[in-house]
Enzyme design. Structure first.
Site, mmCIF file in Angstrom:
data_model
loop_
_atom_site.group_PDB
_atom_site.id
_atom_site.type_symbol
_atom_site.label_atom_id
_atom_site.label_comp_id
_atom_site.label_asym_id
_atom_site.label_seq_id
_atom_site.Cartn_x
_atom_site.Cartn_y
_atom_site.Cartn_z
ATOM 1 C CG ASP A 20 77.398 -47.893 -13.158
ATOM 2 O OD1 ASP A 20 76.294 -47.391 -13.575
ATOM 3 O OD2 ASP A 20 78.146 -47.276 -12.696
ATOM 4 C CG ASN A 22 71.986 -50.199 -17.921
ATOM 5 O OD1 ASN A 22 72.823 -50.823 -18.021
ATOM 6 N ND2 ASN A 22 70.842 -50.355 -17.064
ATOM 7 C CB SER A 65 71.286 -47.615 -5.316
ATOM 8 O OG SER A 65 71.361 -46.311 -5.817
ATOM 9 C CB THR A 66 68.725 -45.999 -1.240
ATOM 10 O OG1 THR A 66 68.630 -47.414 -0.607
ATOM 11 C CG2 THR A 66 67.624 -45.317 -0.145
ATOM 12 C CG ASN A 68 69.835 -45.856 -8.675
ATOM 13 O OD1 ASN A 68 70.129 -46.968 -8.746
ATOM 14 N ND2 ASN A 68 70.978 -44.984 -9.000
HETATM 15 C C1 IPE Z 1 74.785 -48.179 -8.756
HETATM 16 O O1 IPE Z 1 75.087 -47.513 -9.946
HETATM 17 C C2 IPE Z 1 73.430 -48.398 -8.512
HETATM 18 C C3 IPE Z 1 73.057 -49.745 -9.472
HETATM 19 C C4 IPE Z 1 73.628 -50.347 -10.340
HETATM 20 C C5 IPE Z 1 71.578 -50.088 -9.290
HETATM 21 P P1 IPE Z 1 74.903 -45.973 -9.955
HETATM 22 O O2 IPE Z 1 75.059 -45.518 -11.546
HETATM 23 O O3 IPE Z 1 73.769 -45.389 -9.323
HETATM 24 O O4 IPE Z 1 76.196 -45.296 -9.100
HETATM 25 P P2 IPE Z 1 76.861 -44.022 -9.029
HETATM 26 O O5 IPE Z 1 76.052 -42.857 -8.734
HETATM 27 O O6 IPE Z 1 77.573 -43.895 -10.287
HETATM 28 O O7 IPE Z 1 78.069 -44.429 -7.931
HETATM 29 C C1 IPE Z 2 73.086 -48.719 -14.242
HETATM 30 O O1 IPE Z 2 73.355 -47.694 -15.375
HETATM 31 C C2 IPE Z 2 71.518 -49.093 -14.004
HETATM 32 C C3 IPE Z 2 70.954 -48.482 -12.650
HETATM 33 C C4 IPE Z 2 71.600 -47.769 -11.766
HETATM 34 C C5 IPE Z 2 69.456 -48.554 -12.468
HETATM 35 P P1 IPE Z 2 73.192 -46.161 -15.074
HETATM 36 O O2 IPE Z 2 71.786 -45.698 -15.435
HETATM 37 O O3 IPE Z 2 73.908 -45.934 -13.736
HETATM 38 O O4 IPE Z 2 74.062 -45.789 -16.310
HETATM 39 P P2 IPE Z 2 75.182 -44.520 -16.307
HETATM 40 O O5 IPE Z 2 76.025 -44.669 -15.006
HETATM 41 O O6 IPE Z 2 74.363 -43.454 -16.003
HETATM 42 O O7 IPE Z 2 75.912 -44.647 -17.448
HETATM 43 MG MG MG Z 3 75.581 -45.477 -13.309
#
Ligand code: IPE
Ligand code: IPE
Ligand code: MG
Length: 235
Positions: A20, A22, A65-66, A68
C-alpha cells in the site's frame, strides 16, 4: 547470505504483504498515481528476491482488491498494462530463481490479455520448487469465504459446512495460513484481505510506502516477527 539468515532466528513459512502507498508515493513527487504503481514493481522484485534468498516458502502479495474496481478506469487499465508487462519481463527471472507463480482471486473478471499472460507464466513456472510467489488479484476475503462455501455445498449438498471444509475450498487451500502479514504505508487495517487465513497471523505495520520498501525493510519485519511469541490461545 548465511550470516543474514542467522540474524532472523525464526523464519516464517508464509509471508503476505498488503502493498500500500503507491498513490501517496507518487503524489509526494508530483507524479501520476500510475508512476507509483510502476515504482512499486521494483519493490515486488526486491521482496521476491529476498524471500527466495532466505528460503521463505510462500510470499503472497495483495495486488488488486475487489473494492479497487471503484477506482478511476484509467488507473485500473494502467495497472493491467503494468502487470502484463511485469509478468512478461519477470518470467525469465522467476525461472532462473526456481520461483513458482500462482495467482488467486476471481480471474474471470480480468482482462483477457492479463489472464493469458498470467496463465502462461503459471504454466511455465509450474515445476519450479523454490519460493511460491502468490499474487492475490481481484481478491477479497469475504469473496473467498463465500466461494468456498458455495463450491463445498455444490459438491457435498448433504454435508454441513465445517471449519475444515471451508478451509479446504478456500482459494489458498493448499497454502499454509500466513505467519506474518506486512502492511506498508502506515494504514493499520485488513481491508477485506485474507480474513479467514489471518486468524492467527502476526501483523507488522510500517509507515514505509510500498515503492520505498526494499530488502532492509523486509528484513526488519522478519526480525520483528522472529521475536514474537505466538500463543494460539494457550499460555
Ligand atoms: C488494499 O489497499 C488493497 C491492495 C493493496 C491491493 P487499498 O489502498 O485499496 O485499501 P484501503 O482502501 O486504504 O483500505
Ligand atoms: C496500493 O497503493 C496499490 C493498490 C491498491 C493497487 P495505493 O494505490 O492504494 O496507494 P495509496 O494508498 O493511494 O497511497
Ligand atoms: Mg491504498
Amino acid at each position: 547470505m548465511e550470516q543474514n539468515r542467522e540474524s532472523i532466528l525464526k523464519l516464517p513459512t508464509h509471508v503476505t504483504i498488503i502493498m500500500d502507498g503507491n498513490g501517496r508515493w507518487a503524489k509526494k513527487r508530483g507524479l501520476e498515481r500510475l508512476n507509483g504503481h510502476q515504482a512499486g514493481i521494483e519493490s515486488v522484485r526486491a521482496s521476491t528476491e529476498l524471500a527466495a534468498e532466505l528460503g521463505i516458502k510462500y510470499l503472497s502479495l495483495f495486488a488488486f482488491s475487489t473494492e479497487n474496481w471503484g477506482r478511476p478506469k484509467e488507473e485500473i487499465e494502467g495497472l493491467w498494462g503494468l502487470m502484463i508487462k511485469a509478468i512478461g519481463d519477470e518470467t525469465p527471472t522467476l525461472m532462473k530463481n526456481n520461483i513458482r507463480l500462482r495467482v488467486f482471486g476471481d480471474l474471470e473478471g480480468m482482462s483477457e490479455n492479463l489472464q493469458k499472460q498470467i496463465y502462461e507464466c503459471i504454466e511455465r513456472t509450474s515445476h519450479n520448487t523454490g519460493t511460491q510467489l502468490i499474487v492475490m488479484l481481484n481478491y477479497s476475503g469475504k469473496w473467498d469465504i463465500v466461494q468456498a462455501c458455495n463450491r463445498f455445498k455444490n459438491e457435498h449438498p448433504d454435508e454441513p459446512i465445517t471449519e475444515e471444509s471451508v478451509a479446504r475450498y478456500l482459494s489458498t487451500a493448499d497454502v499454509p495460513d500466513p505467519d506474518l502479514m506486512i502492511r506498508t504505508s502506515g494504514e493499520e487495517r485488513i481491508s477485506n484481505y485474507m480474513l479467514w487465513q489471518t486468524a492467527y497471523t502476526e501483523f507488522y505495520f510500517t509507515p514505509v510506502l510500498w515503492p520505498d520498501f526494499r530488502k532492509p525493510d523486509f528484513r526488519k519485519a522478519l526480525e520483528v516477527y522472529s521475536q514474537r511469541e505466538r500463543r494460539y490461545g494457550k499460555v
